[in-house]
Design a protein around this motif. Structure first.
Motif, PDB file in Angstrom:
ATOM      1  N   PRO A  37       0.799  -1.224   0.000  1.00 48.42           N
ATOM      2  CA  PRO A  37       0.000   0.000   0.000  1.00 48.42           C
ATOM      3  C   PRO A  37       0.830   1.270   0.000  1.00 48.42           C
ATOM      4  CG  PRO A  37      -0.118  -1.097   2.129  1.00 48.42           C
ATOM      5  CD  PRO A  37       0.613  -2.026   1.193  1.00 48.42           C
ATOM      6  N   SER A  38       1.923   1.293   0.733  1.00 44.82           N
ATOM      7  CA  SER A  38       2.709   2.525   0.776  1.00 44.82           C
ATOM      8  C   SER A  38       3.360   2.814  -0.564  1.00 44.82           C
ATOM      9  CB  SER A  38       3.763   2.456   1.883  1.00 44.82           C
ATOM     10  OG  SER A  38       4.652   1.387   1.653  1.00 44.82           O
ATOM     11  N   THR A  39       3.786   1.764  -1.280  1.00 46.75           N
ATOM     12  CA  THR A  39       4.388   1.953  -2.598  1.00 46.75           C
ATOM     13  C   THR A  39       3.356   2.465  -3.588  1.00 46.75           C
ATOM     14  OG1 THR A  39       5.964   0.192  -2.156  1.00 46.75           O
ATOM     15  CG2 THR A  39       5.646   0.812  -4.450  1.00 46.75           C
ATOM     16  N   ALA A  40       2.196   1.844  -3.598  1.00 47.59           N
ATOM     17  CA  ALA A  40       1.143   2.272  -4.519  1.00 47.59           C
ATOM     18  C   ALA A  40       0.713   3.698  -4.214  1.00 47.59           C
ATOM     19  CB  ALA A  40      -0.041   1.319  -4.432  1.00 47.59           C
ATOM     20  N   LEU A  41       0.587   4.037  -2.948  1.00 41.09           N
ATOM     21  CA  LEU A  41       0.199   5.388  -2.553  1.00 41.09           C
ATOM     22  C   LEU A  41       1.279   6.388  -2.938  1.00 41.09           C
ATOM     23  CD1 LEU A  41      -1.866   7.184  -1.176  1.00 41.09           C
ATOM     24  CD2 LEU A  41      -0.743   6.690   0.993  1.00 41.09           C
ATOM     25  N   ALA A  42       2.527   6.031  -2.747  1.00 37.51           N
ATOM     26  CA  ALA A  42       3.630   6.931  -3.093  1.00 37.51           C
ATOM     27  C   ALA A  42       3.664   7.206  -4.588  1.00 37.51           C
ATOM     28  CB  ALA A  42       4.959   6.356  -2.627  1.00 37.51           C
ATOM     29  N   VAL A  43       3.438   6.176  -5.400  1.00 34.05           N
ATOM     30  CA  VAL A  43       3.421   6.366  -6.855  1.00 34.05           C
ATOM     31  C   VAL A  43       2.278   7.286  -7.234  1.00 34.05           C
ATOM     32  CG1 VAL A  43       3.031   5.209  -9.063  1.00 34.05           C
ATOM     33  CG2 VAL A  43       4.600   4.212  -7.404  1.00 34.05           C
ATOM     34  N   GLU A  44       1.103   7.032  -6.695  1.00 37.02           N
ATOM     35  CA  GLU A  44      -0.061   7.866  -6.992  1.00 37.02           C
ATOM     36  C   GLU A  44       0.164   9.290  -6.508  1.00 37.02           C
ATOM     37  OE1 GLU A  44      -4.629   8.165  -5.533  1.00 37.02           O
ATOM     38  OE2 GLU A  44      -3.872   6.158  -5.967  1.00 37.02           O
ATOM     39  N   SER A  45       0.695   9.447  -5.305  1.00 37.32           N
ATOM     40  CA  SER A  45       0.951  10.776  -4.759  1.00 37.32           C
ATOM     41  C   SER A  45       2.024  11.506  -5.548  1.00 37.32           C
ATOM     42  CB  SER A  45       1.379  10.671  -3.294  1.00 37.32           C
ATOM     43  OG  SER A  45       0.352  10.133  -2.521  1.00 37.32           O
ATOM     44  N   GLY A  46       3.080  10.800  -5.929  1.00 33.87           N
ATOM     45  CA  GLY A  46       4.144  11.422  -6.715  1.00 33.87           C
ATOM     46  C   GLY A  46       3.638  11.910  -8.053  1.00 33.87           C
ATOM     47  N   ALA A  47       2.841  11.089  -8.705  1.00 31.61           N
ATOM     48  CA  ALA A  47       2.268  11.474  -9.996  1.00 31.61           C
ATOM     49  C   ALA A  47       1.352  12.683  -9.832  1.00 31.61           C
ATOM     50  CB  ALA A  47       1.508  10.303 -10.602  1.00 31.61           C
ATOM     51  N   SER A  48       0.557  12.682  -8.784  1.00 30.16           N
ATOM     52  CA  SER A  48      -0.366  13.783  -8.528  1.00 30.16           C
ATOM     53  C   SER A  48       0.389  15.073  -8.197  1.00 30.16           C
ATOM     54  CB  SER A  48      -1.301  13.408  -7.383  1.00 30.16           C
ATOM     55  OG  SER A  48      -2.169  14.466  -7.096  1.00 30.16           O
ATOM     56  N   LEU A  49       1.389  14.974  -7.338  1.00 28.20           N
ATOM     57  CA  LEU A  49       2.192  16.149  -6.999  1.00 28.20           C
ATOM     58  C   LEU A  49       2.885  16.707  -8.236  1.00 28.20           C
ATOM     59  CD1 LEU A  49       3.779  15.083  -3.602  1.00 28.20           C
ATOM     60  CD2 LEU A  49       2.199  16.989  -3.982  1.00 28.20           C
ATOM     61  N   PHE A  50       3.421  15.821  -9.064  1.00 27.16           N
ATOM     62  CA  PHE A  50       4.080  16.256 -10.289  1.00 27.16           C
ATOM     63  C   PHE A  50       3.081  16.964 -11.199  1.00 27.16           C
ATOM     64  CE2 PHE A  50       5.587  15.887 -14.617  1.00 27.16           C
ATOM     65  CZ  PHE A  50       6.894  16.304 -14.502  1.00 27.16           C
ATOM     66  N   GLN A  51       1.931  16.347 -11.403  1.00 31.02           N
ATOM     67  CA  GLN A  51       0.911  16.926 -12.282  1.00 31.02           C
ATOM     68  C   GLN A  51       0.475  18.301 -11.794  1.00 31.02           C
ATOM     69  OE1 GLN A  51       0.071  15.627 -15.218  1.00 31.02           O
ATOM     70  NE2 GLN A  51      -1.138  17.445 -15.586  1.00 31.02           N
ATOM     71  N   ASN A  52       0.317  18.448 -10.491  1.00 36.32           N
ATOM     72  CA  ASN A  52      -0.182  19.697  -9.928  1.00 36.32           C
ATOM     73  C   ASN A  52       0.865  20.795  -9.799  1.00 36.32           C
ATOM     74  OD1 ASN A  52      -2.749  18.603  -9.653  1.00 36.32           O
ATOM     75  ND2 ASN A  52      -2.346  17.894  -7.576  1.00 36.32           N
ATOM     76  N   ASN A  53       2.149  20.431  -9.708  1.00 36.82           N
ATOM     77  CA  ASN A  53       3.170  21.445  -9.424  1.00 36.82           C
ATOM     78  C   ASN A  53       4.289  21.546 -10.448  1.00 36.82           C
ATOM     79  OD1 ASN A  53       2.427  22.381  -6.564  1.00 36.82           O
ATOM     80  ND2 ASN A  53       2.324  20.165  -6.427  1.00 36.82           N
ATOM     81  N   CYS A  54       4.505  20.511 -11.238  1.00 37.38           N
ATOM     82  CA  CYS A  54       5.686  20.474 -12.098  1.00 37.38           C
ATOM     83  C   CYS A  54       5.381  20.359 -13.585  1.00 37.38           C
ATOM     84  CB  CYS A  54       6.579  19.291 -11.707  1.00 37.38           C
ATOM     85  SG  CYS A  54       6.875  19.114  -9.944  1.00 37.38           S
ATOM     86  N   ALA A  55       4.283  19.703 -13.919  1.00 37.25           N
ATOM     87  CA  ALA A  55       3.991  19.337 -15.303  1.00 37.25           C
ATOM     88  C   ALA A  55       3.811  20.531 -16.229  1.00 37.25           C
ATOM     89  CB  ALA A  55       2.767  18.433 -15.369  1.00 37.25           C
ATOM     90  N   SER A  56       3.415  21.672 -15.698  1.00 36.34           N
ATOM     91  CA  SER A  56       3.225  22.826 -16.588  1.00 36.34           C
ATOM     92  C   SER A  56       4.538  23.271 -17.224  1.00 36.34           C
ATOM     93  CB  SER A  56       2.563  23.984 -15.843  1.00 36.34           C
ATOM     94  OG  SER A  56       3.367  24.403 -14.775  1.00 36.34           O
ATOM     95  N   CYS A  57       5.641  23.105 -16.549  1.00 38.43           N
ATOM     96  CA  CYS A  57       6.959  23.433 -17.121  1.00 38.43           C
ATOM     97  C   CYS A  57       7.723  22.200 -17.583  1.00 38.43           C
ATOM     98  CB  CYS A  57       7.813  24.179 -16.097  1.00 38.43           C
ATOM     99  SG  CYS A  57       7.194  25.826 -15.704  1.00 38.43           S
TER     100      CYS A  57
END
Length: 108
Positions: A17-37
């Motif tokens: 669960p922690s691995t799956a959550l980390a992947v989902e959270s990392g993708a979400s954080l990237f999409q929300n804060n990094c993906a525009s650049c």
């Protein structure tokens, strides 16, 4: 087919669960804060400053720890995102970015 994939995903999340959550959270954080650049690991501001494995290694950013420091503190023209990413978010997004770089950003 979809129910089979859903079942497999659920099984993976229950076992790790922690691995799956980390992947989902990392993708979400990237999409929300990094993906525009940095869409798909590129860089729309400075072409050579991508998140691709070759560019990261050339700049000595060849670990999730090094990437987390940049995410947290910033580098060059990029400001730090410590507040936006939240407590520990720099580590989660950096691990996700490092995994994507090693996979050549092929799965988005």
């Amino acid at each position: 087919m979809i129910s089979l994939l859903s079942s497999i995903l659920l099984a993976v999340m229950l076992v790790w669960p922690s691995t799956a959550l980390a992947v989902e959270s990392g993708a979400s954080l990237f999409q929300n804060n990094c993906a525009s650049c940095h869409p798909n690991g590129t860089n729309i501001i400075r072409r050579g400053r991508t998140l691709k494995i070759k560019a990261l290694r050339q700049r000595g950013l060849d670990s999730s720890e090094a990437i987390a420091q940049v995410a947290r503190e910033g580098i060059g023209q990029m400001s730090g995102y410590a507040d936006a990413l939240g407590d520990g978010g720099d580590v989660v997004v950096a691990e996700w970015v490092w995994q994507q770089a090693q996979k050549a950003w092929t799965q988005g």
